[in-house]
Design an enzyme around this catalytic site. Structure first.
Site, mmCIF file in Angstrom:
data_model
loop_
_atom_site.group_PDB
_atom_site.id
_atom_site.type_symbol
_atom_site.label_atom_id
_atom_site.label_comp_id
_atom_site.label_asym_id
_atom_site.label_seq_id
_atom_site.Cartn_x
_atom_site.Cartn_y
_atom_site.Cartn_z
ATOM 1 N N PHE A 57 10.835 12.069 39.372
ATOM 2 C CA PHE A 57 11.421 13.385 39.617
ATOM 3 C C PHE A 57 12.378 13.827 38.518
ATOM 4 C CE2 PHE A 57 14.125 10.212 41.703
ATOM 5 C CZ PHE A 57 15.362 10.511 41.176
ATOM 6 N N LYS A 99 24.986 23.565 43.400
ATOM 7 C CA LYS A 99 23.818 23.676 42.516
ATOM 8 C C LYS A 99 23.305 25.113 42.438
ATOM 9 C CE LYS A 99 22.640 18.827 43.148
ATOM 10 N NZ LYS A 99 21.614 17.804 43.483
ATOM 11 N N HIS A 130 26.006 18.273 44.923
ATOM 12 C CA HIS A 130 26.088 16.953 44.299
ATOM 13 C C HIS A 130 27.418 16.311 44.635
ATOM 14 C CE1 HIS A 130 26.024 13.798 41.189
ATOM 15 N NE2 HIS A 130 27.274 14.151 40.950
ATOM 16 N N ARG A 187 24.131 19.119 53.152
ATOM 17 C CA ARG A 187 22.772 19.180 52.593
ATOM 18 C C ARG A 187 21.750 19.621 53.633
ATOM 19 N NH1 ARG A 187 23.512 13.733 48.961
ATOM 20 N NH2 ARG A 187 24.117 14.773 47.004
ATOM 21 N N ASN A 190 18.699 19.888 46.940
ATOM 22 C CA ASN A 190 19.543 19.557 48.097
ATOM 23 C C ASN A 190 20.869 20.303 48.096
ATOM 24 O OD1 ASN A 190 20.863 18.222 46.050
ATOM 25 N ND2 ASN A 190 20.344 16.164 46.789
#
Length: 249
Positions: free
Chosen positions: A102, A56, A163, A150, A160
């Site tokens: 979220f 990410k 993915h 994570r 986190n």
């Protein structure tokens, strides 16, 4: 010295008998060798299970470090690309999360910078990658799974770091989303493979070899390779849409 004369017919029968015995013995030896080779060299295993991994935006600078962990864990990286998703693309990718509190923050986070997407393959790829990632909440992961990815690279419940697909079906869907050109079907084996060869491969190859015999080129292998490329029945077809303005010109 005593000489014995044997008729031609008797000699021929004797030679045929010896030849037959030798052929049978050779066949037995070859069968024994093949059986031993199958034990010593079993058929290679093809791990067709795949999963999608995403580094990410906030940990993109850890790309090489994370990739090294992936490779040392027995994964093969089949495909890899660096891209940046738009908020709309992120909404489509996380469509199953739509309506949750979220969700807006998630799409904003995932579209805030470039990501690295990878198709990982190995035996039980989905479950093994999920185990390496740990809980989705990085704060909880630090307590319950301190050695998970994570826990090491995540920041909080939302950011986190990484993915992973939650199931084989979602992995297939997510891989097609990021890598639309990917081929996910497993290779056919047994009767399915023979049927495929008889239906698609052998007719094309026979036509190519026939043309090769007629042409008799100086470089037959190169000529046949070029012929097969040109006459590939599964050749991708590009669709070119001509605009009205271009048509008028």
């Amino acid at each position: 010295m005593v000489s014995v004369t044997i008729g031609d017919c008797a000699v021929d029968k004797f030679q045929m008998s010896c030849t037959g015995v030798i052929a049978v013995r050779k066949g037995q030896v070859n069968s024994n060798i093949e059986a031993r080779m199958e034990v010593l060299m079993p058929e290679p295993q093809i791990y067709v299970e795949r999963t999608l991994a995403i580094i990410k935006p906030d940990v993109i600078d850890k790309e090489e470090e994370i990739e090294d962990v992936i490779l040392r864990s027995g994964f093969c990286i089949l495909q890899k690309r660096k891209l940046q998703l738009s908020p709309e693309q992120c909404s489509n990718f996380y469509a199953e999360q739509f309506g949750k509190m979220f969700f807006p923050n998630l799409t904003a986070y995932m579209s805030s910078g470039p990501i690295v997407a990878m198709v990982l393959a190995r035996n039980c790829a989905v479950s093994y990658w999920k185990e390496m990632l740990g809980p989705s909440n990085s704060l909880r992961a630090r307590i319950t799974h301190p050695h998970s990815l994570r826990a090491l690279y995540g920041t909080d419940e939302l950011r986190n770091g990484l993915h992973g697909s939650v199931s084989t079906s979602s992995a297939e869907k997510e891989i097609r989303f990021i890598f639309p050109e990917a081929i996910l079907e497993p290779l056919p084996t047994g009767q399915r493979a023979r049927d495929y060869l008889n239906l698609y491969v052998k007719p094309t190859l026979l036509a190519g070899l026939t043309a090769l015999c007629k042409e008799k080129p100086a470089e037959p292998m190169i000529w046949l390779a070029d012929w097969l490329i040109e006459h590939n029945p599964n050749k991708p077809k590009l669709q070119y849409h001509v605009s009205q303005q271009e048509h008028q010109q």
